[in-house]
Design an enzyme around this catalytic site. Structure first.
Site, short mmCIF file in Angstrom:
data_model
loop_
_atom_site.label_atom_id
_atom_site.label_comp_id
_atom_site.label_asym_id
_atom_site.label_seq_id
_atom_site.Cartn_x
_atom_site.Cartn_y
_atom_site.Cartn_z
N THR A 13 18.85 16.41 -9.09
CA THR A 13 17.72 15.63 -8.59
C THR A 13 16.44 16.31 -9.06
OG1 THR A 13 17.46 16.95 -6.61
CG2 THR A 13 18.98 15.10 -6.47
N GLU B 276 21.85 11.35 -5.55
CA GLU B 276 22.94 11.76 -4.66
C GLU B 276 23.88 10.61 -4.33
OE1 GLU B 276 19.74 12.34 -4.27
OE2 GLU B 276 19.32 14.22 -3.22
N LYS C 296 4.71 11.72 12.62
CA LYS C 296 5.50 11.77 13.85
C LYS C 296 4.55 11.98 15.02
CE LYS C 296 8.48 13.36 10.46
NZ LYS C 296 8.09 13.91 9.14
N TRP D 245 7.10 6.96 15.10
CA TRP D 245 6.73 7.17 13.70
C TRP D 245 5.65 6.18 13.27
CZ3 TRP D 245 12.38 7.64 11.51
CH2 TRP D 245 12.83 8.97 11.70
#
Lengths: 539, 539
Positions: free
Chosen positions: A178, A324, A433, A438
């Protein structure tokens, strides 16, 4: 039922024995077009496997590639895993530092490199442990101090068949890293099982719809997440394949589409934009066979989707995934019963889409419960499935952070609408947060940037003694607007769009938003700069 | 990559959560149409699983079905395996003797039976060990001595969700018995893994091309080899499904196609023939949505394929498989580059087709070597793959006979042409083994039956002291032709078509060819009758 393993060897054998006459077309750096059929592709792949064995490649050893999309890269995609070794596709766009890291971390034994990329290798040759370099391309001589083996010489006199070993479906076939924005790149290993299952599902009618009659143009780099498994899927179905080759321009790509009668391609938004602009600037190209594409990386702008559809009768679908996840997680296609007007259709196009078959998902809110399917509740997307990574290569700490209780944490904050379409609204590291809830920094940014006086804006969460975090808007005004727009003007402008507790506590006007090397907002820098802003307020 | 199992539970959850509004339509015996959506289907399936648990069904126990194609059978197809038990679809067309054998051999705990089939159950109830019978259908009362639970009562008050267990992909999901022409029926067990892989591959664009927009009419019985996995594939993709219900007539089926806008179906040649004749006798039906079908059981007659295409713009594809192979082995679709005239196209249609992805094959000649791809060399087709049986249930002898060195012996003698299309030319038990070579009895029969005086003919291999076996032709002449055609006339007629050693040593004229209960030539009887014919010649 038999314990018959799912391996790439099965796909290779099927494609090359049932469709030996089908064509593979590949562009060299100098524009020369190479044509071979699946029969020749098989024989060259077997020759390559024989050559690799002579060079000491055995089971599980890593073979690195620094390469563009070519027929030779396709041969590596099959020869290496089918002989039991692991291909490691190195992203040529990474920094030299990262490239050195991943080649050494993966312990590559050999590097296959396209000729035009030799300067990159020259610059790092003393910092990597690899000693064997195979150069690819049709150029005879290279101006280099490196000791090189020419790919065509390497395979030339080898036997045209190979006694492919019986593999286990859990054997590692490939790996990629990645390009994480923080820390070192992280390695992901792909099993034969994962790649085979991904290839079949990717080919389904409601996804890429890959058939023997498909003519596939490979634009998405083969050093990006297995090129979305398209090379494997197309070999399985015996599709004609066209490779763009090194440093392809829009002219090269459109030329290939026109001459080879391409029906499908896969690319990122910036490429679609370039192709569209080229087509508008160069009218009269016959690209009538090109009917569908998949756009990854990020959602294609609806205006671009619409322009391609209306001007060229070419439909762009969006898919979402990560290194992934092999990479496919979602695919965006409307359901047959949806009656969508233009606006609704292109709104839908901005979403990531429906979870593809064989995966499982969970959208985890800040309190750990699952988000409702109402297009509003936000949660981090967690996924499970046969092509989802269970670990990072030699990195237990990162594995611990991202894989929890059998789930992989995508790091993407999403909503899901009542029809099941997922939409990414933020990254977990950027979402604000506050008071157990959120706030999407991206949503705030988009609305602030809609203000006519705003050039660009970013919103970050700053530590706050009472609410955990509170949003700060950092705004760059258009030239000449400085002093003419107040903090209150900005907040008033976006107030109708959001709940009160979403609104930034402060708006700060700055001259420029810091950017990363790939041009994304670098929120880390701003967060560090303003770290104590809301803490001080309370002192 | 994660060890995430391939299970039918995943397909069930995907279809019902992403496509809860999609429709399932099912015909009751009396013609009533039941409509439910995928959301309701999920809830009823969960209710059924809860009810089965109450009835004592636990992991690996067998739940038998004697049932037509209905939405209730679909619920059984999912509830039973997803709770960890095994569905056992009993072929209602078998003899009572065979049905008794397989219900007892499988140790079914419960039988689910459609109301109109109760007389069948009445007749055998004292010879089977099952004591719990669930009757399906919309009829309130049945005239029976059996103690019955009504399906709708059974599920009515159960919870509408179920805590589906985490299964292993190697867990058994279902089972079925072959209707072998010799000896007892043989049981085959299907794993979750096999059914999931089969369903995905069956849905690919070059095979059944199943998408969310497909409207599937289930004609192929759900008691035949998992209905070719079509119920699983369509749930996964969220396709609208239409079930023909008990004792459907051509009128019922065409009515459903017309009203529900069916796009695809699967059936055997005799059904296609009946549908075609009904359509010709009843013009004006709007079946314009019906574009494609798959024909199994045996290859559809080219004349029928052509008639459907020309008269109704509906294309029939042939697929080949067996109960032991879940069932798909081959699919017959022309390659995109083939330029076929009418004759070549319909010749191709008589073949079984190309091996589907993920399988592996071997065509084994009489001397054990592999047949060349020339359309002439004959060999027995052996296959391997993730949905091929590795054993027969509790039958090690038959397992030993049919599974050798990791391969399953199909018992079919085939040729393969240079494009890879397989064609069945005989059954291994009927092929004539002579001097180390094989002669196709079917090829000889077809040519003899082309003689204008011949009504029907069969060719068998008889033991021969020198050549192992030699062919004998048994010929039935048309009325009035007796005595007008000689043995030599028949042999002369076919001589131009075959190598000399293929020609029958003798032609015998008989009054009738013995037939099996399903109307096939019963060669066993003739072989027994003439067993010593060629032995005696040599004495």
């Amino acid at each position: 039922m038999m314990n018959y393993p799912l391996t790439l060897t099965n796909l290779l054998k099927r494609g090359t024995t049932l469709f030996p006459q089908k064509e593979i077309v590949s562009r060299e750096l100098d524009g020369t077009i190479v044509r071979l059929n699946y029969g020749e592709f098989y024989r060259r792949t077997a020759q390559l496997a024989n050559a690799l064995r002579e060079l000491g490649i055995t089971k599980n050893k890593r073979v690195g590639t620094l390469a563009w999309n070519t027929h030779r890269h396709l041969e590596l995609y099959f020869a290496v895993p089918c002989m039991g070794a692991t291909y490691h596709t190195v992203n040529i766009r990474l920094s030299p530092k990262d490239i050195i890291f991943i080649i050494n971390h993966a312990e590559d034994e050999i590097l296959f490199i396209d000729g035009d990329l030799l300067p990159l290798l020259e610059a790092i040759k003393n910092q990597i442990q690899v000693k064997t370099f195979v150069v690819m391309g049709n150029q005879k001589k290279y101006n280099t101090t490196l000791s090189l083996i020419n790919y065509e010489d390497l395979i030339a006199k080898q036997p045209e068949n190979y006694d492919w070993p019986e593999l286990d479906e859990w054997d590692i076939a490939g790996m990629a890293y990645t390009s994480g924005t923080t820390g070192e790149p992280k390695g992901v290993q792909y099993t034969h099982r994962a790649l085979v299952l991904h290839s079949i599902v990717a080919g389904l009618p409601d996804i890429m719809n890959i058939s023997e009659s498909t003519v596939m143009l490979h634009i998405v780099p083969m050093f990006h997440a297995n090129a979305w498994s398209i090379p494997f899927a197309t070999v399985m179905t015996g599709s004609k394949q066209v490779f763009t080759g090194p440093r392809a321009t829009p002219e090269d790509m459109i030329g290939l589409i026109e001459r080879e009668k391409v029906t499908f391609t896969a690319a990122v938004p910036v490429i679609f934009r370039m192709l569209y602009e080229y087509l508008k600037a160069n009218p009269g190209k016959d690209i009538s066979t090109w009917k569908n594409s998949v756009c990854g990386g990020s959602a294609p702008p609806p205006s671009l989707v619409k322009a391609f559809k209306e001007d060229f009768d070419m439909e762009i679908y969006h898919a979402y995934g990560l290194t992934e996840t092999t990479p496919l997680i979602t695919w965006n296609v409307p359901k047959s019963y949806m009656k969508l007007d233009d606006q609704a259709f292109y709104d839908l196009k901005t979403k990531q889409g429906l979870l593809v078959p064989l995966l499982e998902m969970r959208i985890e809110k800040s309190d750990g419960s699952e988000a409702k399917w109402n297009g509003e509740e936000m949660g981090e997307l967690l996924v499970k499935g046969p092509w989802i990574a269970k670990e990072y290569y030699k990195d237990p700490d990162e594995t611990f952070r991202k894989m929890t209780k059998g789930w992989f944490r995508t790091g993407d904050i999403v909503t899901i609408d009542k029809e099941g379409y997922i939409k990414i609204v933020d990254r977990i590291k950027d979402v604000i947060k506050t008071g157990g809830e959120w706030i999407s920094s991206v949503d705030l940014e988009n609305e602030i940037m809609a203000h006519p006086a705003v050039l660009e804006a970013t919103v970050i969460g700053l530590p706050h003694p009472k609410w955990d975090e509170r949003p700060l808007a950092c705004v760059v005004l258009r030239p000449g607007m400085k002093g003419k727009v107040s903090e209150k003007d900005i907040v008033d402008f976006i107030t109708p769009k959001f709940a009160k507790w979403w609104l930034p506590d402060k708006v700060i006007f700055i001259d420029e938003i810091p950017k990363t090397s790939v041009g994304k907002f670098d929120k880390k820098v701003l967060r560090a700069q303003f770290e104590n802003l809301y803490q001080k307020d309370q002192e």
